[in-house]
Design a protein around this motif. Sequence first.
Motif, short mmCIF file in Angstrom:
data_model
loop_
_atom_site.label_atom_id
_atom_site.label_comp_id
_atom_site.label_asym_id
_atom_site.label_seq_id
_atom_site.Cartn_x
_atom_site.Cartn_y
_atom_site.Cartn_z
N UNK A 217 0.78 -1.21 -0.21
CA UNK A 217 0.03 0.12 -0.03
C UNK A 217 0.83 1.23 -0.07
N UNK A 218 0.39 2.09 -0.69
CA UNK A 218 1.15 3.52 -0.59
C UNK A 218 0.76 4.18 0.91
N UNK B 120 -6.47 2.03 4.99
CA UNK B 120 -6.59 0.95 5.57
C UNK B 120 -6.75 0.78 7.06
N UNK B 121 -5.98 1.33 8.07
CA UNK B 121 -5.78 1.54 9.35
C UNK B 121 -7.24 1.93 9.84
N UNK B 122 -7.63 2.86 9.23
CA UNK B 122 -8.84 3.62 9.70
C UNK B 122 -10.23 2.66 9.30
N UNK B 123 -9.95 2.03 8.20
CA UNK B 123 -11.09 0.85 8.23
C UNK B 123 -11.07 -0.04 8.90
N UNK C 169 -7.80 1.26 -3.19
CA UNK C 169 -6.54 1.64 -2.38
C UNK C 169 -5.52 1.96 -3.71
N UNK C 170 -4.31 2.73 -3.35
CA UNK C 170 -3.36 2.95 -4.29
C UNK C 170 -2.16 1.79 -3.71
N UNK C 171 -1.78 1.07 -4.68
CA UNK C 171 -0.65 0.07 -4.35
C UNK C 171 0.59 0.50 -5.17
N UNK D 151 -9.16 -1.92 -6.64
CA UNK D 151 -10.38 -2.06 -6.25
C UNK D 151 -10.65 -3.30 -5.60
N UNK D 152 -11.00 -2.87 -4.21
CA UNK D 152 -11.29 -4.27 -3.35
C UNK D 152 -12.67 -4.53 -2.89
N UNK D 153 -13.36 -5.71 -3.04
CA UNK D 153 -14.56 -5.91 -2.54
C UNK D 153 -14.79 -7.04 -1.64
N UNK D 154 -15.21 -6.75 -0.54
CA UNK D 154 -15.28 -8.18 0.39
C UNK D 154 -16.54 -8.09 1.29
N UNK D 155 -16.75 -9.06 1.79
CA UNK D 155 -17.74 -9.23 3.02
C UNK D 155 -17.56 -9.89 4.06
N UNK D 156 -17.76 -9.60 5.31
CA UNK D 156 -17.55 -10.07 6.44
C UNK D 156 -18.16 -11.48 6.48
#
Length: 68
Positions: free
Chosen positions: A21-22, A29-32, A48-50, A61-66
Motif C-alpha cells: 500500500x502507498x 486501511x488502518x482507519x477501515x 486503495x493505491x498500491x 479496487x477491493x470488494x469483500x464481505x464479512x
Amino acid sequence: MCEYTGYSKEEILSMSPFDILTDESKVLFMERMTRIFAGEIVPEAVEYTIKTKDGRILLDYLESQACL
C-alpha cells in the motif's frame, strides 16, 4: 494479482498489506480496520493505491464481505 503487481506468488504470500500500500492507503486501511474492530459497518467496496514491484502506483479496487 501477480501479473498486475509484478510480484511472484511467493512474494505476495509473504507480504503484509503495508508492504504494497502507498502511505495514503495505509492510513485508509488502518482507519477501515479500526472501524471494523469497533463493530462499525463499513462499505464492502474500497479503493486503495498500491505500489508495484517496479515502482508504479496503481489504483486497486477491493470488494469483500464479512464472514459470520
